[in-house]
Design an enzyme around this catalytic site. Structure first.
Site, PDB file in Angstrom:
ATOM      1  N   GLY A 156     -19.108   9.365 -30.075  1.00 47.99           N
ATOM      2  CA  GLY A 156     -19.427   8.635 -31.292  1.00 47.99           C
ATOM      3  C   GLY A 156     -20.921   8.702 -31.538  1.00 47.99           C
ATOM      4  O   GLY A 156     -21.620   9.586 -31.028  1.00 47.99           O
ATOM      5  N   ARG A 157     -21.439   7.749 -32.310  1.00 51.53           N
ATOM      6  CA  ARG A 157     -22.866   7.764 -32.653  1.00 51.53           C
ATOM      7  C   ARG A 157     -23.757   7.745 -31.416  1.00 51.53           C
ATOM      8  O   ARG A 157     -24.718   8.509 -31.318  1.00 51.53           O
ATOM      9  CB  ARG A 157     -23.203   6.555 -33.540  1.00 51.53           C
ATOM     10  CG  ARG A 157     -22.592   6.563 -34.924  1.00 51.53           C
ATOM     11  CD  ARG A 157     -23.068   5.346 -35.700  1.00 51.53           C
ATOM     12  NE  ARG A 157     -22.488   5.268 -37.039  1.00 51.53           N
ATOM     13  CZ  ARG A 157     -21.370   4.635 -37.334  1.00 51.53           C
ATOM     14  NH1 ARG A 157     -20.683   4.033 -36.362  1.00 51.53           N
ATOM     15  NH2 ARG A 157     -20.913   4.588 -38.577  1.00 51.53           N
ATOM     16  N   ILE A 158     -23.442   6.861 -30.470  1.00 53.06           N
ATOM     17  CA  ILE A 158     -24.298   6.729 -29.281  1.00 53.06           C
ATOM     18  C   ILE A 158     -24.153   7.949 -28.380  1.00 53.06           C
ATOM     19  O   ILE A 158     -25.137   8.464 -27.846  1.00 53.06           O
ATOM     20  CB  ILE A 158     -23.984   5.431 -28.520  1.00 53.06           C
ATOM     21  CG1 ILE A 158     -24.259   4.210 -29.415  1.00 53.06           C
ATOM     22  CG2 ILE A 158     -24.822   5.333 -27.243  1.00 53.06           C
ATOM     23  CD1 ILE A 158     -23.790   2.891 -28.842  1.00 53.06           C
ATOM     24  N   THR A 236     -22.807   2.072 -20.534  1.00 50.00           N
ATOM     25  CA  THR A 236     -23.444   1.145 -21.479  1.00 50.00           C
ATOM     26  C   THR A 236     -22.465   0.766 -22.591  1.00 50.00           C
ATOM     27  O   THR A 236     -22.878   0.302 -23.643  1.00 50.00           O
ATOM     28  CB  THR A 236     -24.702   1.780 -22.116  1.00 50.00           C
ATOM     29  OG1 THR A 236     -24.341   3.026 -22.739  1.00 50.00           O
ATOM     30  CG2 THR A 236     -25.787   2.020 -21.089  1.00 50.00           C
ATOM     31  N   SER A 237     -21.160   0.978 -22.351  1.00 47.33           N
ATOM     32  CA  SER A 237     -20.169   0.702 -23.397  1.00 47.33           C
ATOM     33  C   SER A 237     -19.570  -0.688 -23.224  1.00 47.33           C
ATOM     34  O   SER A 237     -20.095  -1.669 -23.765  1.00 47.33           O
ATOM     35  CB  SER A 237     -19.077   1.783 -23.390  1.00 47.33           C
ATOM     36  OG  SER A 237     -18.394   1.815 -22.143  1.00 47.33           O
ATOM     37  N   ARG A 238     -18.500  -0.820 -22.470  1.00 45.09           N
ATOM     38  CA  ARG A 238     -17.878  -2.092 -22.135  1.00 45.09           C
ATOM     39  C   ARG A 238     -17.479  -2.056 -20.669  1.00 45.09           C
ATOM     40  O   ARG A 238     -16.983  -1.047 -20.174  1.00 45.09           O
ATOM     41  CB  ARG A 238     -16.660  -2.371 -23.012  1.00 45.09           C
ATOM     42  CG  ARG A 238     -16.983  -2.789 -24.438  1.00 45.09           C
ATOM     43  CD  ARG A 238     -17.602  -4.194 -24.479  1.00 45.09           C
ATOM     44  NE  ARG A 238     -17.759  -4.686 -25.839  1.00 45.09           N
ATOM     45  CZ  ARG A 238     -18.859  -4.549 -26.576  1.00 45.09           C
ATOM     46  NH1 ARG A 238     -19.895  -3.890 -26.056  1.00 45.09           N
ATOM     47  NH2 ARG A 238     -18.929  -5.044 -27.786  1.00 45.09           N
ATOM     48  N   GLU A 267     -18.805 -10.985 -17.348  1.00 42.54           N
ATOM     49  CA  GLU A 267     -20.215 -11.218 -17.663  1.00 42.54           C
ATOM     50  C   GLU A 267     -20.457 -12.697 -17.941  1.00 42.54           C
ATOM     51  O   GLU A 267     -19.665 -13.317 -18.653  1.00 42.54           O
ATOM     52  CB  GLU A 267     -20.627 -10.363 -18.864  1.00 42.54           C
ATOM     53  CG  GLU A 267     -20.534  -8.865 -18.588  1.00 42.54           C
ATOM     54  CD  GLU A 267     -20.902  -7.990 -19.780  1.00 42.54           C
ATOM     55  OE1 GLU A 267     -21.264  -8.550 -20.835  1.00 42.54           O
ATOM     56  OE2 GLU A 267     -20.845  -6.759 -19.665  1.00 42.54           O
ATOM     57  N   HIS A 286     -26.551  -6.365 -19.819  1.00 40.72           N
ATOM     58  CA  HIS A 286     -26.008  -6.087 -21.151  1.00 40.72           C
ATOM     59  C   HIS A 286     -27.124  -6.096 -22.203  1.00 40.72           C
ATOM     60  O   HIS A 286     -27.093  -6.864 -23.168  1.00 40.72           O
ATOM     61  CB  HIS A 286     -24.926  -7.115 -21.517  1.00 40.72           C
ATOM     62  CG  HIS A 286     -23.956  -6.577 -22.536  1.00 40.72           C
ATOM     63  ND1 HIS A 286     -22.615  -6.868 -22.501  1.00 40.72           N
ATOM     64  CD2 HIS A 286     -24.124  -5.768 -23.616  1.00 40.72           C
ATOM     65  CE1 HIS A 286     -22.002  -6.276 -23.526  1.00 40.72           C
ATOM     66  NE2 HIS A 286     -22.901  -5.599 -24.213  1.00 40.72           N
TER      67      HIS A 286
END
Length: 335
Positions: A156-158, A236-238, A267, A286
């Site tokens: 995707g974008r990231i 760095t997603s979920r 978290e 996060h």
């Protein structure tokens, strides 16, 4: 009368000022997220909810708010919102895609570099007074990043932004996605691979997928055992995309060399988590989008989306576009 918006917690001032121009704002100016009972109490007469990824906006919350028209979340992900139910009720959801892409990609690369070159370990060694030799041939050896193979899961974008950074490090970039992006393969000089092959080939693996029923524990023991013993995993997603128990085992037993994690299954990360005491993992709380500029843009973007919906306009950050059809059908039935 102005529409009423409930803001669940402290947000950047730029968004609050904007909301107050068009709405009556019920503002909970506290940094921690609210308890469920507080949300239920405050949404009764509101037209909009402005939330973050820490607040669960489910059927119960929406049913407590009969006037609710729009939910705005200061996040890209919407896994904390019951999207299906919101859509069925004709409730719009706006989020913040795009604005945090570059900042999150920066952090992914920072975690990659910090993990590979043992930056946190080196910092700790100096602060704890354990640096005894000025230089030694085998002291604090790590792994090169330049010229290595990077596997990106989710283009995707990231994911695209991370691929662009990797090219500057002369890395060979592979990617896996449910949808093959041939136009980007040519543009970025990257190669598509099935997930199993990508896991076996890559020196670094960076995860950039949303959390869904299909991606929960996408990386578990089976996948971790496929990776190189010198490989480093970046997430760095979920958090729940990675099976944390399996990852701890992989790091302890040396199936992989290390990890850089900004997200976790639970978290805040519990103080007694085994991850805390592992030397071969870099942990951040996060902070993927945590720059002044980006958080301000996110806050404003979510506010703008809410305001446009309340003014009868369709914003470009609308997540559940099917809601437009649902609301049109409701209108026809009412006539």
């Amino acid at each position: 009368m102005k529409p009423i918006v409930y803001v669940t917690r402290t947000i950047p001032e730029v968004a609050l000022v904007l909301l107050k121009q068009y709405c009556e704002v019920v503002y909970r100016d506290e940094v921690p997220p609210p308890k469920k009972e507080d949300i239920l109490k405050n949404v009764v007469n509101v037209d909009a909810i402005y939330c973050t990824l820490n607040e669960k906006i489910d059927k119960e919350v929406m049913d407590a708010s009969p006037r609710l028209k729009v939910i705005g979340t200061m996040s890209v992900g919407v896994d904390h919102i019951d999207v299906e139910y919101a859509t069925s009720r004709g409730i719009y959801i706006v989020h913040t895609p795009g604005v945090l892409t570059e900042t999150t990609a920066d952090l992914a690369f920072a975690l990659m570099l910090a993990s590979a070159r043992r930056i946190v370990e080196c910092d700790r060694m100096i602060r704890e007074g354990k640096w005894k030799l000025a230089w030694a041939p085998t002291m604090m050896l790590g792994y090169d990043v330049h010229g290595k193979k990077l596997g990106i899961i989710g283009l995707g974008r990231i994911g695209v932004a991370v691929a662009k950074r990797a090219k500057g490090f002369n890395m060979k970039v592979y990617y896996y996605d449910v949808t093959r992006r041939r136009e980007l393969e040519n543009e970025l000089g990257i190669e598509y691979m099935e997930l199993s092959q990508l896991l076996k080939e890559s020196d670094f693996i960076s995860i950039h997928v949303p959390l869904t029923s299909e991606t929960r524990h996408l990386i578990s023991e089976k996948e971790l055992r496929m990776m190189k013993s010198t490989a480093i995993l970046i997430n760095t997603s979920r958090g729940p995309v990675v099976d944390e128990k399996a990852l701890v085992k992989a790091l302890k037993e040396g199936w992989i060399a290390g990890a850089g994690l900004d997200v976790f299954e639970y978290e805040p990360l519990p103080p007694d988590s085994p991850l805390v005491n592992l030397p071969n993992v870099v942990l951040t709380p996060h902070i993927g989008s945590a720059s002044y500029d980006t958080r301000n843009r996110m806050a404003q973007y979510a506010a703008e989306g809410i305001i446009k919906i309340l003014r009868g306009e369709e914003p470009d950050n609308l997540y559940n576009r099917d809601v437009v059809k649902i609301r049109a059908l409701h209108s026809v039935k009412m006539i």
